[in-house]
Enzyme design. Structure first.
Site, mmCIF file in Angstrom:
data_model
loop_
_atom_site.group_PDB
_atom_site.id
_atom_site.type_symbol
_atom_site.label_atom_id
_atom_site.label_comp_id
_atom_site.label_asym_id
_atom_site.label_seq_id
_atom_site.Cartn_x
_atom_site.Cartn_y
_atom_site.Cartn_z
ATOM 1 N N LYS A 182 0.658 -1.172 0.047
ATOM 2 C CA LYS A 182 0.156 -0.355 -0.296
ATOM 3 C C LYS A 182 0.729 1.228 -0.004
ATOM 4 O O LYS A 182 1.239 1.397 0.463
ATOM 5 C CB LYS A 182 -1.334 0.232 1.227
ATOM 6 C CG LYS A 182 -2.014 0.748 1.843
ATOM 7 C CD LYS A 182 -2.097 2.498 1.082
ATOM 8 C CE LYS A 182 -2.338 3.211 1.690
ATOM 9 N NZ LYS A 182 -1.853 4.199 1.038
ATOM 10 N N GLU A 257 9.153 1.674 10.911
ATOM 11 C CA GLU A 257 9.970 2.651 11.410
ATOM 12 C C GLU A 257 9.092 3.416 11.369
ATOM 13 O O GLU A 257 8.726 3.974 10.534
ATOM 14 C CB GLU A 257 10.975 2.517 9.735
ATOM 15 C CG GLU A 257 12.911 3.390 10.063
ATOM 16 C CD GLU A 257 12.489 4.231 9.573
ATOM 17 O OE1 GLU A 257 11.686 5.287 9.647
ATOM 18 O OE2 GLU A 257 12.757 4.064 8.040
ATOM 19 N N CYS A 291 13.843 10.714 7.481
ATOM 20 C CA CYS A 291 13.046 10.111 9.141
ATOM 21 C C CYS A 291 14.474 10.380 10.091
ATOM 22 O O CYS A 291 14.186 10.529 11.124
ATOM 23 C CB CYS A 291 12.487 9.011 9.261
ATOM 24 S SG CYS A 291 13.596 7.855 8.281
ATOM 25 N N GLU A 393 8.940 16.608 15.029
ATOM 26 C CA GLU A 393 9.497 16.335 13.742
ATOM 27 C C GLU A 393 8.756 16.938 12.729
ATOM 28 O O GLU A 393 7.321 17.260 12.373
ATOM 29 C CB GLU A 393 9.066 15.055 13.402
ATOM 30 C CG GLU A 393 9.966 14.367 12.119
ATOM 31 C CD GLU A 393 10.268 13.151 12.103
ATOM 32 O OE1 GLU A 393 8.389 12.008 12.220
ATOM 33 O OE2 GLU A 393 10.388 12.345 11.489
HETATM 34 N N1 LIG Z 1 10.007 7.631 6.922
HETATM 35 C C1 LIG Z 1 8.487 8.767 8.190
HETATM 36 O O1 LIG Z 1 9.255 8.698 9.093
HETATM 37 C C2 LIG Z 1 7.775 9.432 8.069
HETATM 38 C C3 LIG Z 1 7.495 10.697 8.657
HETATM 39 N N2 LIG Z 1 6.520 11.089 8.605
HETATM 40 C C4 LIG Z 1 5.598 11.586 9.759
HETATM 41 O O2 LIG Z 1 4.243 11.758 9.254
HETATM 42 C C5 LIG Z 1 3.908 12.974 9.569
HETATM 43 C C6 LIG Z 1 2.625 12.614 8.660
HETATM 44 O O3 LIG Z 1 2.300 12.331 7.272
HETATM 45 P P1 LIG Z 1 1.618 11.368 6.855
HETATM 46 O O4 LIG Z 1 1.813 10.932 5.602
HETATM 47 O O5 LIG Z 1 0.178 11.533 7.542
HETATM 48 O O6 LIG Z 1 2.718 10.229 6.983
HETATM 49 P P2 LIG Z 1 1.317 8.263 7.632
HETATM 50 O O7 LIG Z 1 2.226 7.743 8.778
HETATM 51 O O8 LIG Z 1 -0.115 9.177 7.836
HETATM 52 O O9 LIG Z 1 1.910 7.817 5.839
HETATM 53 C C7 LIG Z 1 2.647 6.765 5.497
HETATM 54 C C8 LIG Z 1 1.214 5.412 5.597
HETATM 55 O O10 LIG Z 1 1.116 5.339 6.494
HETATM 56 C C9 LIG Z 1 -0.447 5.215 5.734
HETATM 57 N N3 LIG Z 1 -1.892 5.364 6.643
HETATM 58 C C10 LIG Z 1 -2.589 6.544 7.112
HETATM 59 N N4 LIG Z 1 -3.070 6.018 7.963
HETATM 60 C C11 LIG Z 1 -3.262 4.695 7.913
HETATM 61 C C12 LIG Z 1 -3.705 3.634 8.660
HETATM 62 N N5 LIG Z 1 -4.844 4.762 9.866
HETATM 63 N N6 LIG Z 1 -3.532 2.975 9.245
HETATM 64 C C13 LIG Z 1 -2.734 2.149 7.589
HETATM 65 N N7 LIG Z 1 -2.151 2.445 6.589
HETATM 66 C C14 LIG Z 1 -2.160 3.530 6.924
HETATM 67 C C15 LIG Z 1 -0.553 6.341 4.345
HETATM 68 O O11 LIG Z 1 -1.524 6.112 3.566
HETATM 69 C C16 LIG Z 1 0.789 5.810 4.046
HETATM 70 O O12 LIG Z 1 0.879 4.661 2.962
HETATM 71 C C17 LIG Z 1 5.321 14.077 8.406
HETATM 72 O O13 LIG Z 1 5.195 15.780 8.519
HETATM 73 C C18 LIG Z 1 5.999 13.479 8.857
HETATM 74 O O14 LIG Z 1 6.181 14.087 10.232
HETATM 75 C C19 LIG Z 1 5.575 10.658 7.173
HETATM 76 C C20 LIG Z 1 5.576 9.726 6.746
HETATM 77 C C21 LIG Z 1 7.437 9.225 6.168
HETATM 78 O O1 LIG Z 2 17.969 3.588 4.375
HETATM 79 C C1 LIG Z 2 17.048 3.144 4.837
HETATM 80 O O2 LIG Z 2 16.920 2.020 5.005
HETATM 81 C C2 LIG Z 2 15.941 3.695 5.453
HETATM 82 C C3 LIG Z 2 16.085 5.266 5.145
HETATM 83 C C4 LIG Z 2 15.036 5.957 5.972
HETATM 84 C C5 LIG Z 2 14.318 7.164 5.180
HETATM 85 O O3 LIG Z 2 15.003 7.696 3.796
HETATM 86 C C6 LIG Z 2 13.463 8.039 5.567
HETATM 87 O O4 LIG Z 2 12.276 7.130 6.234
HETATM 88 O O5 LIG Z 2 13.309 8.860 5.930
#
Ligand SMILES: NC(=O)C1=CN([C@@H]2O[C@H](COP(=O)(O)OP(=O)(O)OC[C@H]3O[C@@H](n4cnc5c(N)ncnc54)[C@H](O)[C@@H]3O)[C@@H](O)[C@H]2O)C=CC1
Ligand SMILES: O=C(O)/C=C/C=C(\O)C(=O)O
Length: 490
Positions: A182, A257, A291, A393
């Site tokens: 997804k 993660e 992240c 964050e």
């Molecule tokens: N790699 C990372 O650590 C990330 C951190 N973030 C953080 O999260 C904040 C919000 O971003 P979002 O787009 O809202 O991230 P999110 O965590 O909501 O989205 C990530 C994934 O989870 C899915 N998702 C959302 N709600 C869900 C639920 N209830 N059950 C299952 N899947 C679900 C989304 O469709 C997407 O595929 C950002 O501002 C940032 O601070 C966002 C994306 C990546």
């Molecule tokens: O290098 C990885 O395996 C993971 C990297 C993660 C990010 O870049 C992220 O979630 O922002």
């Protein structure tokens, strides 16, 4: 001149080896964040579509050839996926640039090759796995086997969609599971290609499936579905909590993660010729939407003025612009909603009395980018590590410098956070490097470097930054069930 793609793509679910629309024909639009142009119309799944895709993945797991074929045969197909990705790397990187807004140069040279490596690495690694044996005198012998768990839900974020999906898909497939992927609804384009890439590589139908739609609907339905045995998720801490709640009834395995707010600690003996450019990367790569971003820069007070002068000059020299153009180092933020969220921290910083060093507004841009979600690289100085801009964050090109005097104070500030994904230490003193690395409560510590990845190493977070570890045998164990077989020898 822009090279931004103008063709509107049709993106559908990939189920049982075929692309198909949603049962109710619903779609949603995806925009290029650099221009606000619509670049794709994407099928939006219903709960019934999720049920169907999970049943397909279950059937492929139970009765298809995937889990019982030899490891060598399975891994050859995964390696073929990696080769196809490299053959198509320019196309995938262009999609990533127009969908996420990340510079094409970074996608084509960094993330897309890394995606191929994710698949090849786990195929090679799986083939080298052994097991444990425990003889009990001459009476019995125990040996272990690692078998696939079943159907995996792979829920992935928008900041590095293709790379982070393959980081999960590699070990998932190598261990013999089937997958329901997804992708984030904001950035589904590159991930949707994994269907045709898997098919071309000879992965049997039903093993790799992709379903699009909102997290609150499609993500929740996958999490609750009883055909799904485990969820590997990368994204926000808030969503991680929701997934854990929704998956509890069906007692799934979880690997999370989640977010971060890493301390990047710069001691007075640091080599600033290295620390400054790498700390610029750590703050502004992918517009800070990483992240692992080193978004809290802790600087020893004796070098504060020198560091600020060099860091400010380096940030102001970053080329912000069209992600498709080779010179661009920083593109836009991913969406209007996220842009507004990041900008709200500029107001918070003002209210909290932070000193603005540079940035804080929209950069000068070419006319075709005027509607894009752009923000200058922004640096604040704040004495109070408890301020919201030092704790939350932001996930944007906004970094805060926090001064400290002693090693103890640096450690105290570094650990004063709900997160613990990673930390960065800059010092030429080896003993101090070890002391600080041991003291910072985070899953990865980089000393005199940042974001150097060995895929064998454990990767994941302390505290609210995650549950479990990915990488090497950690990933394979998550995607496997260990079975002990005890044989009487007499
Ligand atoms: N790699 C990372 O650590 C990330 C951190 N973030 C953080 O999260 C904040 C919000 O971003 P979002 O787009 O809202 O991230 P999110 O965590 O909501 O989205 C990530 C994934 O989870 C899915 N998702 C959302 N709600 C869900 C639920 N209830 N059950 C299952 N899947 C679900 C989304 O469709 C997407 O595929 C950002 O501002 C940032 O601070 C966002 C994306 C990546
Ligand atoms: O290098 C990885 O395996 C993971 C990297 C993660 C990010 O870049 C992220 O979630 O922002």
């Amino acid at each position: 001149m822009t090279t931004v793609e103008t063709k509107v793509r049709q993106v559908q679910h990939f189920i049982n080896g075929n692309y198909e629309a949603s049962s109710d024909q619903q779609t949603f639009e995806v925009k290029n964040p650099a221009t606000q142009e619509v670049i794709a119309v994407v099928s939006e799944a219903t709960e019934q579509d999720v049920e169907k895709v999970c049943e397909v993945a279950r059937e492929a797991f139970e009765n298809g050839p995937w889990r019982t074929m030899t490891v060598a045969e399975r891994c050859a197909k995964i390696r073929r996926m990696a080769e196809i990705i490299l053959e198509r790397k320019e196309e995938i990187a262009r999609l990533e640039a127009s969908d996420v807004g990340k510079p094409y140069s970074h996608a084509v040279a960094g993330e897309v090759p890394r995606a191929a490596h994710n698949l090849k690495f786990f195929a090679d690694f799986m083939e080298q796995q052994g097991g444990e044996t425990y003889p009990m005198e001459d009476a019995y012998i125990n040996y272990t086997r690692y078998e696939p768990v079943g159907v995996a839900g792979l829920i992935t974020p928008w900041n590095a969609p293709f790379m982070l999906t393959t980081w999960k898909l590699g070990p998932c497939l190598a261990a013999g599971n089937t997958a329901v992927i997804k992708p984030a609804e904001m950035t589904p384009l590159s991930v949707s290609l994994l269907g045709e890439i898997a098919k071309e590589a000879g992965i049997p139908d039903g093993v790799v499936n992709i379903i699009h739609g909102k997290g609150s609907v499609v993500g929740t339905a996958i999490t609750k579905n009883t055909d799904i045995d485990l969820i590997s998720f990368t994204g926000s801490t808030a969503t991680g909590k929701a997934i854990m709640r929704n998956g509890a009834d069906s007692l799934k395995k979880f690997a999370f993660e989640l977010g971060g707010k890493a301390a990047n600690i710069i001691f007075e003996d640091a080599d600033l010729d290295k620390a400054v450019p790498v700390s610029i990367q750590a703050a502004f790569l992918n517009s800070g939407q990483v992240c692992l971003a080193g978004s809290r820069i802790l600087v020893q007070r004796s070098i504060l003025d020198t560091f600020i002068e060099k860091y400010k000059a380096a940030a102001e020299a970053l080329v912000v612009g069209d992600p498709q153009v080779a010179e661009t180092k920083m593109g836009p933020l991913v969406s209007e909603e996220h842009f507004e969220k990041v900008k709200s921290y500029l107001e918070i910083a003002k209210e909290e009395g932070a000193t603005l060093i540079t940035g804080g507004s929209t950069p000068e841009l070419a006319p075709h980018l005027k509607e894009g979600y752009y923000l200058q690289p922004t640096i604040y100085l704040h004495e109070n590590p408890k301020a919201r801009i030092c704790q939350e964050e932001i996930f944007g090109p906004v970094v805060t410098i926090i001064p400290f005097d002693t090693e103890e104070e640096a450690l105290q500030i570094a650990n004063d956070t709900q997160y613990g994904l990673n930390g960065v230490v800059w010092t030429e003193n080896l003993k101090r490097a070890h002391r600080i690395s041991h003291g910072v409560r985070a899953g990865t510590i980089w000393v005199n470097c940042w974001f150097v990845r060995d895929l064998r190493a454990p990767f994941g977070g302390f505290k609210k930054s995650g549950i479990g570890r990915e990488g090497g045998h950690h990933s394979l164990e998550f995607f496997s069930e260990a079975k002990n077989i005890c044989i009487a020898l007499n």
